[in-house]
Design a protein around this motif. Structure first.
Motif, PDB file in Angstrom:
ATOM      1  N   GLU A 127       0.868  -1.186   0.000  1.00  0.00           N
ATOM      2  CA  GLU A 127       0.000   0.000   0.000  1.00  0.00           C
ATOM      3  C   GLU A 127       0.898   1.227   0.000  1.00  0.00           C
ATOM      4  O   GLU A 127       1.979   1.192   0.592  1.00  0.00           O
ATOM      5  CB  GLU A 127      -0.881   0.002   1.257  1.00  0.00           C
ATOM      6  N   HIS A 156      -0.327  -0.919  -6.884  1.00  0.00           N
ATOM      7  CA  HIS A 156       0.355  -1.692  -7.937  1.00  0.00           C
ATOM      8  C   HIS A 156       0.022  -3.164  -7.791  1.00  0.00           C
ATOM      9  O   HIS A 156       0.413  -3.776  -6.794  1.00  0.00           O
ATOM     10  CB  HIS A 156       1.876  -1.555  -7.807  1.00  0.00           C
ATOM     11  N   VAL A 157      -0.640  -3.713  -8.775  1.00  0.00           N
ATOM     12  CA  VAL A 157      -0.919  -5.156  -8.728  1.00  0.00           C
ATOM     13  C   VAL A 157      -0.595  -5.774 -10.092  1.00  0.00           C
ATOM     14  O   VAL A 157      -1.271  -5.496 -11.095  1.00  0.00           O
ATOM     15  CB  VAL A 157      -2.394  -5.444  -8.333  1.00  0.00           C
ATOM     16  N   THR A 196       4.564   1.319 -17.797  1.00  0.00           N
ATOM     17  CA  THR A 196       5.771   1.164 -16.975  1.00  0.00           C
ATOM     18  C   THR A 196       7.037   1.310 -17.823  1.00  0.00           C
ATOM     19  O   THR A 196       6.986   1.178 -19.047  1.00  0.00           O
ATOM     20  CB  THR A 196       5.780  -0.232 -16.319  1.00  0.00           C
ATOM     21  N   LEU A 204      -0.259  -4.261 -15.266  1.00  0.00           N
ATOM     22  CA  LEU A 204      -0.185  -3.689 -13.910  1.00  0.00           C
ATOM     23  C   LEU A 204      -1.338  -2.711 -13.732  1.00  0.00           C
ATOM     24  O   LEU A 204      -1.599  -1.888 -14.619  1.00  0.00           O
ATOM     25  CB  LEU A 204       1.153  -2.953 -13.762  1.00  0.00           C
ATOM     26  N   ILE A 356      13.357  -2.071  -6.970  1.00  0.00           N
ATOM     27  CA  ILE A 356      12.309  -1.361  -6.218  1.00  0.00           C
ATOM     28  C   ILE A 356      11.294  -2.335  -5.610  1.00  0.00           C
ATOM     29  O   ILE A 356      10.892  -2.202  -4.450  1.00  0.00           O
ATOM     30  CB  ILE A 356      11.563  -0.364  -7.152  1.00  0.00           C
ATOM     31  N   MET A 366      18.989  -2.327   4.984  1.00  0.00           N
ATOM     32  CA  MET A 366      18.673  -2.100   6.404  1.00  0.00           C
ATOM     33  C   MET A 366      18.454  -3.429   7.118  1.00  0.00           C
ATOM     34  O   MET A 366      18.889  -3.622   8.246  1.00  0.00           O
ATOM     35  CB  MET A 366      17.386  -1.265   6.521  1.00  0.00           C
TER      36      MET A 366
END
Ligand SMILES: Cc1cc2nc3c(=O)[nH]c(=O)nc-3n(C[C@H](O)[C@H](O)[C@H](O)COP(=O)(O)OP(=O)(O)OC[C@H]3O[C@@H](n4cnc5c(N)ncnc54)[C@H](O)[C@@H]3O)c2cc1C
Length: 375
Positions: A127, A156-157, A196, A204, A356, A366
């Motif tokens: 989300e 985005h699906v 895209t 998408l 991404i 991280m």
């Protein structure tokens, strides 16, 4: 690290190479500008063919990102990146969710035809603005009738407009759950197809739910203890790592072939040290990326305590190497490389998506640092 590929794995890989040989670009790649109906049909045709080889059911047993799975995925990713992405979301992410956490009835109705390549699945998890670590999902299911009324939106699906079923992640109270929503369900709207940078054969969209009724027979969860969202992310990340291996191989093979055959100053350009050195670096990155991805998979197979950190290392290294290798390949192809429609320029654009999507490069780093504190 010690692994062998069994006969079945090797047979699937050989079959994939046979079906999608270098001269036969997968049908889906030719449909970049096709209608959604055409893309859906082409995707189903390819998935039916691949199901016969056993590809669609790979990794659905224990959900582990095994070495043999990675090596087989790499083959399809190298010959048809868009088809690969679309089918991985369908089988290895949506399908695994059902295989590991779905009810027997959900498995019979949805998973069985999916394994035969007869339907397409999608996963709507991310989300906008959601911190991958801690934020609760905004999508919520409220108990009503014999199930839940679900509201929320996902930006985005992949496969959104061509999927038969979408697994939508949301909350029931404080707990996470997945709502299995059939296409054309009342209350679910699928947005316009989004343009895209790469993976142009992949569809998408955004997905919005407004009081969408989901019968209780089509809910996975709510989860009391184990939360499978982390697991789902690891499946996404592994597919993106395997996609990178395919991209690297594609770019390298294209550049090597060009460098051997294209002449400048009367010599094949591979004879020039500047070009040869680039190819040497590309091969080194290809081999290193493969080894790291296989090692991460091997650690997962053997339940090594450092498996998770290695999976993040593999995603960062492989996805970033895909960009470097594609960039070198594009440079070697010169003016030809800058024209659209060759594997080098496609790989260059597509590598950004790999960095991404799923766990991004920043968040992966991280997580690696966090795990170092823990180990
Ligand atoms: C083509 C495409 C297809 C997709 N398909 C699907 C799909 O099928 N299903 C699905 O559920 N999702 C899908 N996604 C969503 C995708 O998983 C997310 O885009 C991804 O997780 C990144 O989230 P975001 O876009 O909200 O970026 P943000 O989380 O807003 O991040 C933006 C930037 O900030 C960085 N950042 C964010 N937080 C931190 C932090 N704490 N520390 C350091 N850096 C940080 C990120 O790394 C990134 O570089 C898709 C995305 C794309 C682009």
């Amino acid at each position: 690290m010690n692994f062998d590929f069994d006969k079945t794995d090797i047979a699937i890989r050989e079959k994939i190479n046979e079906l999608f040989g270098p001269d036969s670009k997968a049908a889906i790649e030719n449909l970049e500008n096709g209608s959604l109906t055409e893309i859906r049909e082409a995707t189903l045709n390819q998935s039916k063919t691949l199901a016969e080889t056993g590809y669609m059911a790979l990794g659905l047993g224990d959900g582990k990102n095994a070495v043999s799975l990675t090596a087989t995925q790499e083959n399809l990713a190298a010959v048809s990146p868009s088809l690969f992405l679309s089918l991985e979301v369908s089988a290895r992410v949506f399908g695994r969710l059902l295989a590991l956490y779905g009810s027997p009835d959900q498995q019979e109705k949805i998973l069985l035809p999916l394994k035969k390549g007869l339907l397409i699945g999608a996963l709507a998890l991310s989300e906008g603005g959601m911190n991958i670590e801690n934020d609760p999902l905004d999508t919520t299911g409220v108990s009503s009738d014999d199930g839940f009324r679900v509201s929320g939106s996902k930006d985005h699906v992949v496969n959104g407009p061509i999927a038969d079923w979408i697994a939508v992640a949301g909350r029931v109270g404080e707990k996470n759950a997945f709502f299995l929503i059939k296409k054309d369900s009342e209350g679910m709207s699928i947005g316009q197809r989004l343009a895209t940078l790469g993976y142009n054969g992949v569809t998408l969209t955004s997905v919005t739910l407004e009081n969408c009724h989901v019968p209780s027979a089509f809910i996975i969860g709510p989860f009391e203890e184990e939360d499978p969202i982390k697991r789902v992310r690891s499946w996404e990340d592994q597919a993106l790592t395997a996609a990178s291996l395919g991209q690297i191989k594609r770019s390298f093979d294209t550049a090597l072939d060009y460098a051997k055959n294209h002449k400048s100053g009367g010599k094949p350009i591979i004879a020039y040290q500047e070009v040869g050195f680039k190819l040497a670096e590309m091969l080194t990155l290809l081999q290193t990326a493969q080894l790291l991805a296989y090692r991460a998979a091997w650690m997962e197979e053997t339940d090594d305590r450092e498996a998770s950190v290695l999976a993040h290392c593999a995603k960062v290294f492989c996805t970033e190497s895909a960009e470097k290798v594609a960039s070198h390949a594009l440079q070697i192809l010169g003016g030809q490389g800058y024209l659209t429609g060759n594997p080098a320029e496609e790989g260059y654009r597509e590598a950004k998506y790999l960095q991404i999507a799923g766990t991004s490069s920043e968040i992966s780093r991280m997580k690696i640092a966090d795990e170092l504190l823990r180990i």
